[in-house]
Design a protein around this motif. Structure first.
Motif, PDB file in Angstrom:
ATOM      1  N   SER A  29       0.829  -1.209   0.000  1.00  0.00           N
ATOM      2  CA  SER A  29       0.000   0.000   0.000  1.00  0.00           C
ATOM      3  C   SER A  29       0.858   1.251   0.000  1.00  0.00           C
ATOM      4  CB  SER A  29      -0.906   0.011   1.237  1.00  0.00           C
ATOM      5  OG  SER A  29      -0.133   0.078   2.427  1.00  0.00           O
ATOM      6  N   HIS A  30       0.440   2.210  -0.803  1.00  0.00           N
ATOM      7  CA  HIS A  30       1.005   3.564  -0.793  1.00  0.00           C
ATOM      8  C   HIS A  30      -0.186   4.510  -0.720  1.00  0.00           C
ATOM      9  CE1 HIS A  30       5.006   2.013  -1.821  1.00  0.00           C
ATOM     10  NE2 HIS A  30       4.375   1.195  -2.652  1.00  0.00           N
ATOM     11  N   ILE A  31      -0.856   4.480   0.430  1.00  0.00           N
ATOM     12  CA  ILE A  31      -2.129   5.172   0.624  1.00  0.00           C
ATOM     13  C   ILE A  31      -2.028   6.055   1.859  1.00  0.00           C
ATOM     14  CG2 ILE A  31      -4.613   4.887   1.003  1.00  0.00           C
ATOM     15  CD1 ILE A  31      -4.323   2.054  -0.195  1.00  0.00           C
ATOM     16  N   GLY A  32      -2.329   7.315   1.712  1.00  0.00           N
ATOM     17  CA  GLY A  32      -2.282   8.222   2.849  1.00  0.00           C
ATOM     18  C   GLY A  32      -3.443   8.004   3.804  1.00  0.00           C
ATOM     19  N   GLY A  33      -3.227   8.317   5.083  1.00  0.00           N
ATOM     20  CA  GLY A  33      -4.308   8.293   6.061  1.00  0.00           C
ATOM     21  C   GLY A  33      -4.650   6.949   6.647  1.00  0.00           C
ATOM     22  N   LEU A  34      -3.877   5.903   6.352  1.00  0.00           N
ATOM     23  CA  LEU A  34      -4.164   4.587   6.935  1.00  0.00           C
ATOM     24  C   LEU A  34      -3.808   4.588   8.418  1.00  0.00           C
ATOM     25  CD1 LEU A  34      -2.863   2.094   4.206  1.00  0.00           C
ATOM     26  CD2 LEU A  34      -5.239   2.575   4.806  1.00  0.00           C
ATOM     27  N   LYS A  35      -4.713   4.072   9.243  1.00  0.00           N
ATOM     28  CA  LYS A  35      -4.491   4.032  10.684  1.00  0.00           C
ATOM     29  C   LYS A  35      -4.081   2.631  11.113  1.00  0.00           C
ATOM     30  CE  LYS A  35      -7.743   7.759  11.740  1.00  0.00           C
ATOM     31  NZ  LYS A  35      -8.955   8.158  12.519  1.00  0.00           N
ATOM     32  N   ASP A  36      -3.092   2.575  11.988  1.00  0.00           N
ATOM     33  CA  ASP A  36      -2.632   1.281  12.482  1.00  0.00           C
ATOM     34  C   ASP A  36      -3.787   0.516  13.126  1.00  0.00           C
ATOM     35  OD1 ASP A  36      -0.195   2.045  11.616  1.00  0.00           O
ATOM     36  OD2 ASP A  36       0.792   2.087  13.577  1.00  0.00           O
ATOM     37  N   GLY A  37      -3.793  -0.788  12.891  1.00  0.00           N
ATOM     38  CA  GLY A  37      -4.842  -1.641  13.432  1.00  0.00           C
ATOM     39  C   GLY A  37      -6.006  -1.857  12.482  1.00  0.00           C
ATOM     40  N   THR A  38      -6.054  -1.093  11.382  1.00  0.00           N
ATOM     41  CA  THR A  38      -7.134  -1.244  10.407  1.00  0.00           C
ATOM     42  C   THR A  38      -7.005  -2.585   9.686  1.00  0.00           C
ATOM     43  OG1 THR A  38      -7.277   1.144  10.051  1.00  0.00           O
ATOM     44  CG2 THR A  38      -8.202  -0.272   8.342  1.00  0.00           C
ATOM     45  N   VAL A  39      -8.109  -3.285   9.548  1.00  0.00           N
ATOM     46  CA  VAL A  39      -8.122  -4.589   8.885  1.00  0.00           C
ATOM     47  C   VAL A  39      -8.259  -4.398   7.375  1.00  0.00           C
ATOM     48  CG1 VAL A  39      -9.379  -6.775   8.627  1.00  0.00           C
ATOM     49  CG2 VAL A  39      -9.083  -5.749  10.897  1.00  0.00           C
ATOM     50  N   VAL A  40      -7.486  -5.174   6.622  1.00  0.00           N
ATOM     51  CA  VAL A  40      -7.520  -5.131   5.157  1.00  0.00           C
ATOM     52  C   VAL A  40      -7.758  -6.547   4.642  1.00  0.00           C
ATOM     53  CG1 VAL A  40      -6.298  -4.463   3.057  1.00  0.00           C
ATOM     54  CG2 VAL A  40      -5.876  -3.224   5.195  1.00  0.00           C
ATOM     55  N   ARG A  41      -8.665  -6.675   3.664  1.00  0.00           N
ATOM     56  CA  ARG A  41      -9.004  -7.994   3.124  1.00  0.00           C
ATOM     57  C   ARG A  41      -8.832  -7.999   1.611  1.00  0.00           C
ATOM     58  NH1 ARG A  41     -13.946  -7.566   6.848  1.00  0.00           N
ATOM     59  NH2 ARG A  41     -14.912  -6.510   5.075  1.00  0.00           N
ATOM     60  N   LEU A  42      -8.428  -9.149   1.085  1.00  0.00           N
ATOM     61  CA  LEU A  42      -8.391  -9.371  -0.356  1.00  0.00           C
ATOM     62  C   LEU A  42      -9.460 -10.398  -0.688  1.00  0.00           C
ATOM     63  CD1 LEU A  42      -6.975  -8.813  -3.091  1.00  0.00           C
ATOM     64  CD2 LEU A  42      -5.546 -10.822  -2.628  1.00  0.00           C
ATOM     65  N   MET A  43     -10.452  -9.986  -1.502  1.00  0.00           N
ATOM     66  CA  MET A  43     -11.586 -10.847  -1.817  1.00  0.00           C
ATOM     67  C   MET A  43     -11.520 -11.297  -3.277  1.00  0.00           C
ATOM     68  SD  MET A  43     -12.886 -10.595   1.169  1.00  0.00           S
ATOM     69  CE  MET A  43     -14.414 -11.509   0.977  1.00  0.00           C
ATOM     70  N   ASN A  44     -11.675 -12.590  -3.493  1.00  0.00           N
ATOM     71  CA  ASN A  44     -11.712 -13.168  -4.838  1.00  0.00           C
ATOM     72  C   ASN A  44     -13.107 -12.963  -5.424  1.00  0.00           C
ATOM     73  OD1 ASN A  44     -11.828 -14.833  -7.101  1.00  0.00           O
ATOM     74  ND2 ASN A  44     -10.626 -16.470  -6.168  1.00  0.00           N
ATOM     75  N   LEU A  45     -13.196 -12.247  -6.550  1.00  0.00           N
ATOM     76  CA  LEU A  45     -14.485 -11.953  -7.174  1.00  0.00           C
ATOM     77  C   LEU A  45     -14.834 -12.919  -8.299  1.00  0.00           C
ATOM     78  CD1 LEU A  45     -14.281  -8.056  -7.436  1.00  0.00           C
ATOM     79  CD2 LEU A  45     -15.268  -9.436  -5.599  1.00  0.00           C
ATOM     80  N   GLU A  46     -13.983 -13.889  -8.562  1.00  0.00           N
ATOM     81  CA  GLU A  46     -14.222 -14.790  -9.684  1.00  0.00           C
ATOM     82  C   GLU A  46     -15.455 -15.668  -9.456  1.00  0.00           C
ATOM     83  OE1 GLU A  46     -12.564 -14.895 -12.487  1.00  0.00           O
ATOM     84  OE2 GLU A  46     -10.809 -13.678 -12.056  1.00  0.00           O
ATOM     85  N   ARG A  47     -15.721 -16.036  -8.202  1.00  0.00           N
ATOM     86  CA  ARG A  47     -16.834 -16.935  -7.910  1.00  0.00           C
ATOM     87  C   ARG A  47     -18.077 -16.188  -7.455  1.00  0.00           C
ATOM     88  NH1 ARG A  47     -13.774 -21.920  -4.699  1.00  0.00           N
ATOM     89  NH2 ARG A  47     -12.325 -22.445  -6.379  1.00  0.00           N
ATOM     90  N   GLU A  48     -17.901 -15.223  -6.549  1.00  0.00           N
ATOM     91  CA  GLU A  48     -19.031 -14.443  -6.062  1.00  0.00           C
ATOM     92  C   GLU A  48     -18.746 -12.975  -6.337  1.00  0.00           C
ATOM     93  OE1 GLU A  48     -20.944 -15.519  -2.307  1.00  0.00           O
ATOM     94  OE2 GLU A  48     -19.389 -17.031  -2.052  1.00  0.00           O
ATOM     95  N   GLU A  49     -19.380 -12.457  -7.390  1.00  0.00           N
ATOM     96  CA  GLU A  49     -19.061 -11.122  -7.885  1.00  0.00           C
ATOM     97  C   GLU A  49     -19.237 -10.048  -6.818  1.00  0.00           C
ATOM     98  OE1 GLU A  49     -18.097  -7.899 -10.258  1.00  0.00           O
ATOM     99  OE2 GLU A  49     -17.767 -10.024 -10.637  1.00  0.00           O
ATOM    100  N   HIS A  50     -20.304 -10.095  -6.041  1.00  0.00           N
ATOM    101  CA  HIS A  50     -20.596  -9.007  -5.109  1.00  0.00           C
ATOM    102  C   HIS A  50     -19.952  -9.239  -3.738  1.00  0.00           C
ATOM    103  CE1 HIS A  50     -23.284  -7.241  -8.010  1.00  0.00           C
ATOM    104  NE2 HIS A  50     -23.900  -8.398  -8.142  1.00  0.00           N
ATOM    105  N   LYS A  51     -20.170 -10.402  -3.163  1.00  0.00           N
ATOM    106  CA  LYS A  51     -19.652 -10.667  -1.827  1.00  0.00           C
ATOM    107  C   LYS A  51     -18.171 -10.994  -1.849  1.00  0.00           C
ATOM    108  CE  LYS A  51     -20.487 -13.532   2.253  1.00  0.00           C
ATOM    109  NZ  LYS A  51     -21.300 -14.643   2.812  1.00  0.00           N
ATOM    110  N   GLY A  52     -17.758 -11.873  -2.735  1.00  0.00           N
ATOM    111  CA  GLY A  52     -16.361 -12.260  -2.823  1.00  0.00           C
ATOM    112  C   GLY A  52     -15.999 -13.363  -1.841  1.00  0.00           C
ATOM    113  N   GLU A  53     -14.841 -13.962  -2.073  1.00  0.00           N
ATOM    114  CA  GLU A  53     -14.327 -15.044  -1.228  1.00  0.00           C
ATOM    115  C   GLU A  53     -12.969 -14.614  -0.678  1.00  0.00           C
ATOM    116  OE1 GLU A  53     -14.500 -19.583  -2.169  1.00  0.00           O
ATOM    117  OE2 GLU A  53     -12.622 -18.817  -2.990  1.00  0.00           O
TER     118      GLU A  53
END
Length: 403
Positions: A29-53
């Motif tokens: 990440s090269h994103i300003g304003g990120l606060k320590d402790g914030t959770v980040v998720r990577l969701m696979n959209l290939e199977r469930e377009e909206h919700k993701g896996e």
């Protein structure tokens, strides 16, 4: 001798390191304003377009995160940064940013001026399209191709969404009696239809110019999945167009989709099923079709808001094409009384039928619809020529074939 052995050990270790790097992805990440402790998720959209896996997760440390993992082939994913928010009454809730990307086993990065500039997965009366271009993703061939695709389509998609929002506001105000001009609504519908057509045309041109791109193969697969839209020959042409792609996994999915869709391709014979008319007489669809004109069959239900909203459009088609188009409505209501009540209110000047509850499977499997309204055009020769949820698409088809 010992020095030579050490040399070869170092070479072997270096080779192992290079191999392991190519077998994994990292997303920095090269994103300003990120606060320590914030959770980040990577969701696979290939199977469930909206919700993701869920594919990977991390927690922001020292103002940054790094997602790691591996993919078998270029994979369409969404990076979600979980942000704490509060409703006006103080009730807490979580919002998630939405950065869509094509993940490969390479070093990748997300660049944005500030986390608040990123689009959200959902925001009342807003679309992720409005902030999509505030994020820049780097790394990988498939991602570069995806960036080109979004640059080509973004402005047109945003315009189409804005036209849809204007139409929604206009219809809402008209329903309240604030505006009250149906011709103005028709004007907005035409504007929305033109904007949507521009998106489809741009998408088609992008695929034609870049058929080997991973995202192009995915777009072809989605298009090929549309039932009763393309002939078997047109579906085969899609596979031929994408045959030079490097994304063999996605190409295999495209071919599987095409073979499945051929059973419900445009031009196949209509599927017969049991109906019941307003006098409680059971008939087969084959008893109701005319062999001299096109038939428009509207699957609907009394409780379905979009179905009721589509009825005025069907009335327009019925009036415009007159004797050249036979219209029948087929209700999937479970209660006959509710169906008959809605028929009385809507005053549809064409034949009305309902599918008996114990015969419903025959209809839904035959026409493969999971949502309503579903509009089906059957040609005089008994072949299915079009199936869609949109009255505008039916209008386009009829204007090409009946005018």
């Amino acid at each position: 001798m010992k020095q030579r052995n050490i040399y070869w050990v170092l070479v072997a270790l270096l080779g192992t390191a290079c191999t392991s790097t190519s077998d994994r992805f990292t997303i920095d990440s090269h994103i300003g304003g990120l606060k320590d402790g914030t959770v980040v998720r990577l969701m696979n959209l290939e199977r469930e377009e909206h919700k993701g896996e869920l594919m990977a997760t991390d927690t922001v440390r020292n103002g940054a995160f790094q997602l790691k993992g591996t993919v078998a082939s270029p994979t369409r994913c969404r990076v979600e940064i979980v942000l704490p928010r509060h409703y006006e009454d103080g009730t807490p809730y979580e919002a998630e940013t939405a950065t869509v990307m094509m993940v490969e086993n390479v070093a990748m990065a997300i660049h944005a001026e500030h986390v608040d500039s990123l689009p959200l997965t959902w925001e009342y009366m807003h679309s992720p399209l409005e902030k999509e271009m505030n994020a820049r993703v780097t790394g990988g061939r498939a991602q570069q191709e995806y960036t080109e695709y979004r640059a080509a389509l973004h402005a047109l998609e945003l315009e189409a969404w804005q036209e849809g929002r204007r139409l929604m506001y206009w219809e809402y105000d008209t329903a309240k009696g604030v505006l009250g001009k149906q011709d103005s609504i028709a004007c907005y519908k035409r504007r929305q239809a033109r904007a949507a057509a521009a998106v489809r045309q741009a998408m088609h041109e992008f695929v034609q110019h870049h058929p080997a791109y991973a995202i192009s193969v995915e777009l072809l697969r989605r298009d090929a999945a549309r039932l009763f839209t393309y002939t078997p020959e047109e579906l085969d042409a899609m596979a031929q167009l994408a045959s030079a792609t490097y994304d063999t996994t996605r190409f295999a999915r495209l071919k599987e989709t095409i073979e499945a869709t051929k059973h419900h391709a445009r031009g196949v014979p209509y599927r017969d099923f049991t109906l019941q008319d307003e006098q409680k007489t059971e008939k087969r669809l084959s008893d109701c079709l005319r062999s001299d004109v096109y038939t428009l069959m509207d699957f609907w239900a009394s409780w379905c808001g979009p179905c009721r909203a589509a009825i005025p459009h069907v009335k327009e088609l019925h009036e415009r094409y007159g004797d050249r188009l036979d219209v029948i409505s087929v209700s999937v209501d479970k209660k006959e009384s509710e169906w008959l009540g809605a028929v009385k209110v809507e005053k549809m000047p064409w034949r009305q039928f309902i599918v008996p509850v114990d015969k419903m499977k025959e209809a839904t499997e035959g026409y493969q619809f999971s949502s309503i309204p579903t509009l089906v055009v059957i040609a005089p020769d008994g072949t299915i020529q079009c199936e869609t949820n949109e009255a505008d698409e039916i209008d386009e088809f009829l204007s090409r074939n009946l005018n």
